[in-house]
Design a protein around this motif. Sequence first.
Motif, PDB file in Angstrom:
ATOM      1  N   PRO A  91      37.197  50.405  55.791  1.00  0.00           N
ATOM      2  CA  PRO A  91      38.407  51.201  55.584  1.00  0.00           C
ATOM      3  C   PRO A  91      38.586  52.344  56.589  1.00  0.00           C
ATOM      4  O   PRO A  91      39.613  53.000  56.584  1.00  0.00           O
ATOM      5  CB  PRO A  91      38.223  51.756  54.171  1.00  0.00           C
ATOM      6  CG  PRO A  91      36.756  51.737  53.946  1.00  0.00           C
ATOM      7  CD  PRO A  91      36.212  50.591  54.726  1.00  0.00           C
ATOM      8  N   ASN A  92      37.604  52.544  57.444  1.00  0.00           N
ATOM      9  CA  ASN A  92      37.703  53.652  58.398  1.00  0.00           C
ATOM     10  C   ASN A  92      38.025  54.956  57.699  1.00  0.00           C
ATOM     11  O   ASN A  92      39.079  55.552  57.853  1.00  0.00           O
ATOM     12  CB  ASN A  92      38.747  53.369  59.483  1.00  0.00           C
ATOM     13  CG  ASN A  92      38.438  54.244  60.702  1.00  0.00           C
ATOM     14  OD1 ASN A  92      37.683  55.205  60.594  1.00  0.00           O
ATOM     15  ND2 ASN A  92      39.008  53.888  61.835  1.00  0.00           N
ATOM     16  N   LEU A  93      37.058  55.331  56.936  1.00  0.00           N
ATOM     17  CA  LEU A  93      37.190  56.510  56.104  1.00  0.00           C
ATOM     18  C   LEU A  93      37.487  57.759  56.913  1.00  0.00           C
ATOM     19  O   LEU A  93      38.239  58.634  56.497  1.00  0.00           O
ATOM     20  CB  LEU A  93      35.887  56.695  55.343  1.00  0.00           C
ATOM     21  CG  LEU A  93      35.973  57.648  54.177  1.00  0.00           C
ATOM     22  CD1 LEU A  93      36.183  56.859  52.905  1.00  0.00           C
ATOM     23  CD2 LEU A  93      34.731  58.480  54.089  1.00  0.00           C
ATOM     24  N   LEU A  94      36.877  57.843  58.080  1.00  0.00           N
ATOM     25  CA  LEU A  94      37.056  59.067  58.864  1.00  0.00           C
ATOM     26  C   LEU A  94      38.490  59.193  59.366  1.00  0.00           C
ATOM     27  O   LEU A  94      39.096  60.253  59.289  1.00  0.00           O
ATOM     28  CB  LEU A  94      36.087  59.086  60.041  1.00  0.00           C
ATOM     29  CG  LEU A  94      34.621  59.244  59.643  1.00  0.00           C
ATOM     30  CD1 LEU A  94      33.784  59.406  60.883  1.00  0.00           C
ATOM     31  CD2 LEU A  94      34.435  60.422  58.717  1.00  0.00           C
ATOM     32  N   ALA A  95      39.020  58.091  59.855  1.00  0.00           N
ATOM     33  CA  ALA A  95      40.397  58.140  60.342  1.00  0.00           C
ATOM     34  C   ALA A  95      41.335  58.505  59.195  1.00  0.00           C
ATOM     35  O   ALA A  95      42.245  59.323  59.338  1.00  0.00           O
ATOM     36  CB  ALA A  95      40.793  56.792  60.931  1.00  0.00           C
ATOM     37  N   LEU A 155      41.065  62.189  58.527  1.00  0.00           N
ATOM     38  CA  LEU A 155      41.784  63.001  59.510  1.00  0.00           C
ATOM     39  C   LEU A 155      43.266  63.007  59.194  1.00  0.00           C
ATOM     40  O   LEU A 155      43.943  64.021  59.273  1.00  0.00           O
ATOM     41  CB  LEU A 155      41.587  62.419  60.903  1.00  0.00           C
ATOM     42  CG  LEU A 155      40.508  63.056  61.759  1.00  0.00           C
ATOM     43  CD1 LEU A 155      40.551  62.444  63.145  1.00  0.00           C
ATOM     44  CD2 LEU A 155      40.665  64.564  61.834  1.00  0.00           C
ATOM     45  N   THR A 167      38.730  64.121  52.681  1.00  0.00           N
ATOM     46  CA  THR A 167      37.537  63.334  53.032  1.00  0.00           C
ATOM     47  C   THR A 167      36.972  62.581  51.834  1.00  0.00           C
ATOM     48  O   THR A 167      36.107  61.746  51.980  1.00  0.00           O
ATOM     49  CB  THR A 167      36.432  64.258  53.565  1.00  0.00           C
ATOM     50  OG1 THR A 167      36.079  65.186  52.533  1.00  0.00           O
ATOM     51  CG2 THR A 167      36.903  65.015  54.796  1.00  0.00           C
ATOM     52  N   ILE A 184      35.022  63.785  49.795  1.00  0.00           N
ATOM     53  CA  ILE A 184      33.649  64.246  49.595  1.00  0.00           C
ATOM     54  C   ILE A 184      33.689  65.571  48.841  1.00  0.00           C
ATOM     55  O   ILE A 184      34.442  66.471  49.196  1.00  0.00           O
ATOM     56  CB  ILE A 184      32.913  64.428  50.937  1.00  0.00           C
ATOM     57  CG1 ILE A 184      32.903  63.111  51.724  1.00  0.00           C
ATOM     58  CG2 ILE A 184      31.491  64.918  50.706  1.00  0.00           C
ATOM     59  CD1 ILE A 184      32.313  63.236  53.119  1.00  0.00           C
ATOM     60  N   LEU A 231      33.502  73.586  57.452  1.00  0.00           N
ATOM     61  CA  LEU A 231      33.247  72.387  58.249  1.00  0.00           C
ATOM     62  C   LEU A 231      34.378  71.374  58.175  1.00  0.00           C
ATOM     63  O   LEU A 231      34.442  70.452  58.981  1.00  0.00           O
ATOM     64  CB  LEU A 231      31.956  71.701  57.771  1.00  0.00           C
ATOM     65  CG  LEU A 231      30.632  72.391  58.104  1.00  0.00           C
ATOM     66  CD1 LEU A 231      29.499  71.681  57.392  1.00  0.00           C
ATOM     67  CD2 LEU A 231      30.405  72.392  59.608  1.00  0.00           C
ATOM     68  N   GLY A 232      35.233  71.519  57.178  1.00  0.00           N
ATOM     69  CA  GLY A 232      36.264  70.505  56.984  1.00  0.00           C
ATOM     70  C   GLY A 232      35.699  69.211  56.428  1.00  0.00           C
ATOM     71  O   GLY A 232      36.323  68.161  56.490  1.00  0.00           O
ATOM     72  N   LEU A 233      34.503  69.292  55.882  1.00  0.00           N
ATOM     73  CA  LEU A 233      33.819  68.078  55.434  1.00  0.00           C
ATOM     74  C   LEU A 233      34.118  67.762  53.977  1.00  0.00           C
ATOM     75  O   LEU A 233      34.185  66.603  53.595  1.00  0.00           O
ATOM     76  CB  LEU A 233      32.308  68.272  55.632  1.00  0.00           C
ATOM     77  CG  LEU A 233      31.395  67.155  55.177  1.00  0.00           C
ATOM     78  CD1 LEU A 233      31.698  65.875  55.931  1.00  0.00           C
ATOM     79  CD2 LEU A 233      29.941  67.557  55.373  1.00  0.00           C
TER      80      LEU A 233
END
Lengths: 349, 349
Positions: free
Chosen positions: A47-51, A54, A59, A61, A114-116
């Motif tokens: 699923p391209n979680l990071l994209a 963004l 996230t 998380i 961190l934006g995490l």
Amino acid sequence: MPSIRDVASRAQVAVSTASAALNGTRPVAEATRQRVRQAAAELGYRPNLLARGLQSKRTRILALLFPAPHSGFGLTEMRFATAAAEAAGELGYHLLLSPETGDPIEELRHLTGLGLVDGVVLMEVSLDDARVEFLLEAGVPFSMIGRTREPGPIDHADIDFAATAGDAVAHLAGLGHRKLAFFNLSTGTYAAQYGPAIRAGEEFAAAARAAGLAYVDDYRPGSAEEGGQAFERLIEAHPDVTALAVMDDHAAVGVIAAVARRGWRIPRDLTLMLVLSSARVAEMFHPRLTTMEPPSAELGRLGARMLIDRLRGDVPPQGRLMPCRLVPGDSSGPPRDSTARKETGGMGS
Amino acid sequence: MPSIRDVASRAQVAVSTASAALNGTRPVAEATRQRVRQAAAELGYRPNLLARGLQSKRTRILALLFPAPHSGFGLTEMRFATAAAEAAGELGYHLLLSPETGDPIEELRHLTGLGLVDGVVLMEVSLDDARVEFLLEAGVPFSMIGRTREPGPIDHADIDFAATAGDAVAHLAGLGHRKLAFFNLSTGTYAAQYGPAIRAGEEFAAAARAAGLAYVDDYRPGSAEEGGQAFERLIEAHPDVTALAVMDDHAAVGVIAAVARRGWRIPRDLTLMLVLSSARVAEMFHPRLTTMEPPSAELGRLGARMLIDRLRGDVPPQGRLMPCRLVPGDSSGPPRDSTARKETGGMGS
């Protein structure tokens, strides 16, 4: 690269259902979720979680702030953490374990900068908690397992100390006890305004008063040695106490040893109960102790779920209080006349 | 938006140092790291972790697979988790808590397919572990806290069971005991090929043999009730056993109760020790038990560090074994002649 459409087609569901099943954006029947996951795995769908993170600024998380436990075994804290991780997982979220090792505010600033993570679950909340101020000012979504003095509109799940104390006192009064003692957590923990220590202290006093029982709560032993000493001083000052509720597991170890040194037996000469200890801990004692077991897994799940509800939409603030569960052991019994009790001193058990 | 150059300038360090301090790409002195973090916080610098993750294909997130504990209190498992999270944090990584709630392979496939984690730390490893096969085939970096039968070139940190058994047996033999018994974890745990159960069983037998001691290990009680029954059967069959090592905390509770029922005392009539329990658990018992305390925090830290070393470069595989630490309690003493012991039966303690 396979797309979400390919996954939906293979799983024979709508694209929106496949997306919900993989992303947890809304509930999906377990069988459907398994089928979609299976299809995604077979196709090698990523699923391209990071994209996605963004794009959506999300996230999925959550961070669980995990301080060094104030006292006890940490078993309760572990149940919070694993249950929160499980509940988050069911809703498509991940739980980051963030131990507090230094200055909590500095660490929170770093973590949230961190934006995490989308939000934070706080544990071991004190009545006036600087982390809460920080998160409110920073506008970071969060929930609490525990609560501040006045949680107001902040999502929180905590123990219902009033109901817990009421049930514990009713158990003891029902056995016929007329005078109780309560050993709170250690003086240091109490001084740190640790919520459970303060609230349990207040609510046990109120429950004893409401039940018309005599009540003593001057002692806060934080170790086996202090537990034994506190028990000796208690019985010296209040020989007519026949039931004792103890918050600190280690203090209970010392009480049991001191009871044995007097030649007394539990529960014949003293009814002893733990407060906020799991049944697994209570079973370690001999005799197996009665305990008020905290709803640790439920609170962990609620803490994660409330935060996810908050992230998903503009829901009203949630506050849930759950009582501990009375788990009777072999340490509860009717009171013995304190004169008879004295005469058994030194005869061994 | 402030850049990393602004942060470096404010902290009066080189850009590469500022980057290393924030990203953990190489070690930086603690004081420098604090200064850089402070500067970043003051400037409101946000490293845009997600964009960096997309670019580098690295997220700096590790998953700790966290199964339901096989036995005991879970305190050891919690120490693994918190220590691994701390060690990861010091190196600029984050630790995701991933509870195994269903089929572990399906869950691993899902987790590693998300693109969310750079690698996985496995706990509760069995001798033949399907998760290891999966991760090797999928090419996902991982490390183990524990180990398979033949870990070969896989990074792992585990208890040194040979040294642990050697130290425990030397402690008992040094007190003069000539015949020992060992209660392993429950039959079910043993059957599941749980590494610590198998290895402890083998190594205690070898250590007793090497020390020339008589030795019995036919019992695997997994509860207090089974512990008491196993003790009764043991003393019936082997009245000359004077020292007993127990893996399961709850079984030890039952042993202590059974010892008391015989009118025996610990350690006068039996030396009792725990194996792989923390000193905090051993203190709960009365008398406080001698224990072989596992190096839980060290293993948690090593598990995370080895994985991060692996992610950072082509280092040789690491395997580290660390012994448990002998923490003497009040349950160790010289043996009593078993005839004298019998005569005290029923006289009370």
